[in-house]
Design a protein around this motif. Structure first.
Motif, PDB file in Angstrom:
ATOM      1  N   ALA A  96       6.444  -3.374  -4.341  1.00  0.00           N
ATOM      2  CA  ALA A  96       5.042  -3.767  -4.618  1.00  0.00           C
ATOM      3  C   ALA A  96       4.268  -2.436  -4.624  1.00  0.00           C
ATOM      4  CB  ALA A  96       4.251  -4.904  -3.888  1.00  0.00           C
ATOM      5  N   SER A  97       3.320  -2.355  -5.822  1.00  0.00           N
ATOM      6  CA  SER A  97       2.632  -1.420  -6.018  1.00  0.00           C
ATOM      7  C   SER A  97       1.495  -1.523  -4.802  1.00  0.00           C
ATOM      8  CB  SER A  97       1.924  -1.207  -7.259  1.00  0.00           C
ATOM      9  OG  SER A  97       0.843  -0.060  -7.250  1.00  0.00           O
ATOM     10  N   ALA A  98       1.012  -0.252  -4.145  1.00  0.00           N
ATOM     11  CA  ALA A  98      -0.114  -0.204  -3.354  1.00  0.00           C
ATOM     12  C   ALA A  98      -1.482  -0.023  -4.041  1.00  0.00           C
ATOM     13  CB  ALA A  98       0.264   0.736  -2.103  1.00  0.00           C
ATOM     14  N   VAL A  99      -1.288   0.150  -5.206  1.00  0.00           N
ATOM     15  CA  VAL A  99      -2.717   0.628  -5.891  1.00  0.00           C
ATOM     16  C   VAL A  99      -3.647  -0.408  -5.748  1.00  0.00           C
ATOM     17  CG1 VAL A  99      -3.639   1.190  -8.227  1.00  0.00           C
ATOM     18  CG2 VAL A  99      -1.632   2.017  -7.760  1.00  0.00           C
ATOM     19  N   GLY A 100      -4.929  -0.124  -5.304  1.00  0.00           N
ATOM     20  CA  GLY A 100      -5.827  -1.138  -5.144  1.00  0.00           C
ATOM     21  C   GLY A 100      -5.993  -1.563  -3.591  1.00  0.00           C
ATOM     22  N   LEU A 101      -5.047  -1.278  -2.694  1.00  0.00           N
ATOM     23  CA  LEU A 101      -5.375  -1.685  -1.456  1.00  0.00           C
ATOM     24  C   LEU A 101      -6.133  -0.763  -0.603  1.00  0.00           C
ATOM     25  CD1 LEU A 101      -1.560  -2.405  -0.349  1.00  0.00           C
ATOM     26  CD2 LEU A 101      -3.315  -3.938  -0.874  1.00  0.00           C
ATOM     27  N   SER A 102      -6.785  -1.526   0.375  1.00  0.00           N
ATOM     28  CA  SER A 102      -7.915  -0.475   1.119  1.00  0.00           C
ATOM     29  C   SER A 102      -7.086  -0.314   2.462  1.00  0.00           C
ATOM     30  CB  SER A 102      -9.195  -1.263   1.222  1.00  0.00           C
ATOM     31  OG  SER A 102      -9.672  -1.506   0.082  1.00  0.00           O
ATOM     32  N   GLY A 103      -7.714   0.639   3.299  1.00  0.00           N
ATOM     33  CA  GLY A 103      -7.011   1.016   4.542  1.00  0.00           C
ATOM     34  C   GLY A 103      -8.048   1.953   5.344  1.00  0.00           C
ATOM     35  N   VAL A 104      -7.321   2.416   6.434  1.00  0.00           N
ATOM     36  CA  VAL A 104      -7.944   3.481   7.217  1.00  0.00           C
ATOM     37  C   VAL A 104      -7.144   4.892   7.053  1.00  0.00           C
ATOM     38  CG1 VAL A 104      -8.846   3.765   9.355  1.00  0.00           C
ATOM     39  CG2 VAL A 104      -9.174   1.717   8.444  1.00  0.00           C
ATOM     40  N   ALA A 105      -7.934   6.027   7.502  1.00  0.00           N
ATOM     41  CA  ALA A 105      -7.255   7.231   7.212  1.00  0.00           C
ATOM     42  C   ALA A 105      -6.840   7.426   8.776  1.00  0.00           C
ATOM     43  CB  ALA A 105      -8.096   8.462   6.775  1.00  0.00           C
ATOM     44  N   THR A 106      -5.748   7.295   8.961  1.00  0.00           N
ATOM     45  CA  THR A 106      -5.262   7.442  10.569  1.00  0.00           C
ATOM     46  C   THR A 106      -5.161   9.197  11.082  1.00  0.00           C
ATOM     47  OG1 THR A 106      -2.881   7.389   9.821  1.00  0.00           O
ATOM     48  CG2 THR A 106      -3.993   5.497  10.478  1.00  0.00           C
ATOM     49  N   ALA A 107      -5.346  10.020  10.019  1.00  0.00           N
ATOM     50  CA  ALA A 107      -5.336  11.382  10.084  1.00  0.00           C
ATOM     51  C   ALA A 107      -6.274  12.035   8.995  1.00  0.00           C
ATOM     52  CB  ALA A 107      -3.719  12.007   9.935  1.00  0.00           C
ATOM     53  N   THR A 108      -6.664  13.173   9.027  1.00  0.00           N
ATOM     54  CA  THR A 108      -7.557  13.685   7.801  1.00  0.00           C
ATOM     55  C   THR A 108      -6.444  13.769   6.753  1.00  0.00           C
ATOM     56  OG1 THR A 108      -8.692  14.922   9.721  1.00  0.00           O
ATOM     57  CG2 THR A 108      -8.977  15.703   7.623  1.00  0.00           C
ATOM     58  N   ILE A 109      -7.136  13.338   5.745  1.00  0.00           N
ATOM     59  CA  ILE A 109      -6.320  13.451   4.396  1.00  0.00           C
ATOM     60  C   ILE A 109      -6.918  14.493   3.658  1.00  0.00           C
ATOM     61  CG2 ILE A 109      -5.691  12.383   2.429  1.00  0.00           C
ATOM     62  CD1 ILE A 109      -6.260   9.634   3.924  1.00  0.00           C
ATOM     63  N   THR A 110      -5.875  15.615   3.052  1.00  0.00           N
ATOM     64  CA  THR A 110      -6.516  16.532   2.344  1.00  0.00           C
ATOM     65  C   THR A 110      -5.432  16.437   0.980  1.00  0.00           C
ATOM     66  OG1 THR A 110      -4.860  18.129   3.219  1.00  0.00           O
ATOM     67  CG2 THR A 110      -7.168  18.200   4.297  1.00  0.00           C
ATOM     68  N   ALA A 111      -5.402  17.563   0.075  1.00  0.00           N
ATOM     69  CA  ALA A 111      -4.610  17.560  -0.987  1.00  0.00           C
ATOM     70  C   ALA A 111      -3.310  17.824  -0.881  1.00  0.00           C
ATOM     71  CB  ALA A 111      -5.189  18.610  -1.975  1.00  0.00           C
ATOM     72  N   VAL A 143      -6.645   3.025  -2.442  1.00  0.00           N
ATOM     73  CA  VAL A 143      -5.467   3.699  -2.993  1.00  0.00           C
ATOM     74  C   VAL A 143      -5.718   3.678  -4.451  1.00  0.00           C
ATOM     75  CG1 VAL A 143      -2.927   3.545  -3.287  1.00  0.00           C
ATOM     76  CG2 VAL A 143      -3.716   2.983  -1.272  1.00  0.00           C
ATOM     77  N   ILE A 144      -5.454   4.832  -5.073  1.00  0.00           N
ATOM     78  CA  ILE A 144      -5.702   4.693  -6.600  1.00  0.00           C
ATOM     79  C   ILE A 144      -4.500   5.243  -7.439  1.00  0.00           C
ATOM     80  CG2 ILE A 144      -8.059   5.248  -6.464  1.00  0.00           C
ATOM     81  CD1 ILE A 144      -7.333   8.257  -7.219  1.00  0.00           C
ATOM     82  N   GLU A 145      -3.384   5.799  -6.616  1.00  0.00           N
ATOM     83  CA  GLU A 145      -2.042   6.098  -7.141  1.00  0.00           C
ATOM     84  C   GLU A 145      -1.206   5.726  -6.061  1.00  0.00           C
ATOM     85  OE1 GLU A 145      -1.476   9.693  -8.994  1.00  0.00           O
ATOM     86  OE2 GLU A 145      -3.485   9.743  -9.908  1.00  0.00           O
ATOM     87  N   HIS A 146       0.097   5.382  -6.627  1.00  0.00           N
ATOM     88  CA  HIS A 146       1.433   5.193  -5.701  1.00  0.00           C
ATOM     89  C   HIS A 146       2.428   5.802  -6.159  1.00  0.00           C
ATOM     90  CE1 HIS A 146       3.920   1.660  -3.614  1.00  0.00           C
ATOM     91  NE2 HIS A 146       4.173   2.973  -3.296  1.00  0.00           N
ATOM     92  N   VAL A 151       0.868   7.781  -1.156  1.00  0.00           N
ATOM     93  CA  VAL A 151      -0.396   7.203  -1.798  1.00  0.00           C
ATOM     94  C   VAL A 151      -1.528   8.200  -2.209  1.00  0.00           C
ATOM     95  CG1 VAL A 151       0.296   4.887  -1.435  1.00  0.00           C
ATOM     96  CG2 VAL A 151      -1.290   6.131   0.192  1.00  0.00           C
ATOM     97  N   LYS A 152      -2.017   8.076  -3.280  1.00  0.00           N
ATOM     98  CA  LYS A 152      -3.192   9.081  -3.320  1.00  0.00           C
ATOM     99  C   LYS A 152      -4.699   8.139  -3.268  1.00  0.00           C
ATOM    100  CE  LYS A 152      -5.699  11.875  -6.839  1.00  0.00           C
ATOM    101  NZ  LYS A 152      -5.831  12.524  -8.084  1.00  0.00           N
ATOM    102  N   VAL A 153      -5.243   8.477  -2.375  1.00  0.00           N
ATOM    103  CA  VAL A 153      -6.474   7.782  -2.038  1.00  0.00           C
ATOM    104  C   VAL A 153      -7.954   8.266  -2.205  1.00  0.00           C
ATOM    105  CG1 VAL A 153      -5.056   6.648  -0.104  1.00  0.00           C
ATOM    106  CG2 VAL A 153      -6.414   8.741   0.447  1.00  0.00           C
ATOM    107  N   ILE A 154      -8.765   7.772  -2.309  1.00  0.00           N
ATOM    108  CA  ILE A 154     -10.172   8.197  -2.364  1.00  0.00           C
ATOM    109  C   ILE A 154     -10.888   7.478  -1.291  1.00  0.00           C
ATOM    110  CG2 ILE A 154     -10.249   8.347  -4.872  1.00  0.00           C
ATOM    111  CD1 ILE A 154     -11.775   5.970  -5.342  1.00  0.00           C
ATOM    112  N   ALA A 155     -12.108   7.931  -0.781  1.00  0.00           N
ATOM    113  CA  ALA A 155     -13.035   7.310   0.185  1.00  0.00           C
ATOM    114  C   ALA A 155     -13.765   6.239  -0.396  1.00  0.00           C
ATOM    115  CB  ALA A 155     -13.852   8.460   0.490  1.00  0.00           C
ATOM    116  N   GLU A 156     -13.766   5.279   0.496  1.00  0.00           N
ATOM    117  CA  GLU A 156     -14.342   3.915   0.222  1.00  0.00           C
ATOM    118  C   GLU A 156     -15.930   4.193   0.470  1.00  0.00           C
ATOM    119  OE1 GLU A 156     -12.906   0.275   1.472  1.00  0.00           O
ATOM    120  OE2 GLU A 156     -11.766  -0.119  -0.262  1.00  0.00           O
TER     121      GLU A 156
END
Length: 158
Positions: A96-111, A143-146, A151-156
């Motif tokens: 299943a695609s994860a696009v659209g799911l929300s969550g929490v950053a468990t480590a700092t996320i960078t490019a 999540v905006i891409e899977h 996954v590629k994420v953006i801050a909510e």
């Protein structure tokens, strides 16, 4: 005369390891609707070599060693094909695609990478993540891409 059994068993072991690490090398030929499998062939050849070496070492005549090794190799091949087909039928199919799911950053996320824990059904573990802009650990993300396991994420924003 252990040499033929050792050579065949060694070739089978190499084919088996290659098929398990890289993927089934004979899968690309579409032979017999999955009846010909590199993994199963590797198992059969390895069983042939091991059974032949063991029977010759036990003192059986060479002709009987070949017969017994061949019978056990065929049994190993058939069992492997049945087992692999059973596993293929029981797989869940396309993840299943994860696009659209929300969550929490468990480590700092960078490019270059990071890690998230998503709040979706079946999301028990953390996923590798990346983002265009840095997102601090503990921030809510969406999540905006899977792609595969990343996954590629953006801050909510609340």
């Amino acid at each position: 005369m252990l040499i033929p059994f050792l050579v065949v068993g060694g070739l089978g072991l190499v084919l088996l390891v290659v098929s398990l690490v890289i993927g089934d090398v004979l899968d690309h030929f579409e032979l017999g609707d999955g009846l010909i499998s590199g993994t199963a062939l590797g198992v059969g050849l390895t069983v042939f070599g091991a059974a032949g070496a063991l029977t010759v070492s036990a003192g059986l005549e060479l002709a009987w060693a070949y017969v017994l090794a061949a019978l056990l190799a065929v049994a190993g091949y058939v069992a492997s094909v049945v087992f692999v087909r059973s596993l293929a039928r029981s797989s869940d199919g396309v993840p299943a695609s994860a696009v659209g799911l929300s969550g929490v950053a468990t480590a700092t996320i960078t490019a270059s990478g990071g890690e998230v824990s998503l709040d979706g059904p079946g999301e028990l573990e953390r996923r590798l993540a990346y983002a265009d802009t840095a997102i601090a650990e503990g921030s809510r993300v969406r999540v905006i891409e899977h792609s595969c396991s990343r996954v590629k994420v953006i801050a909510e924003h609340a």
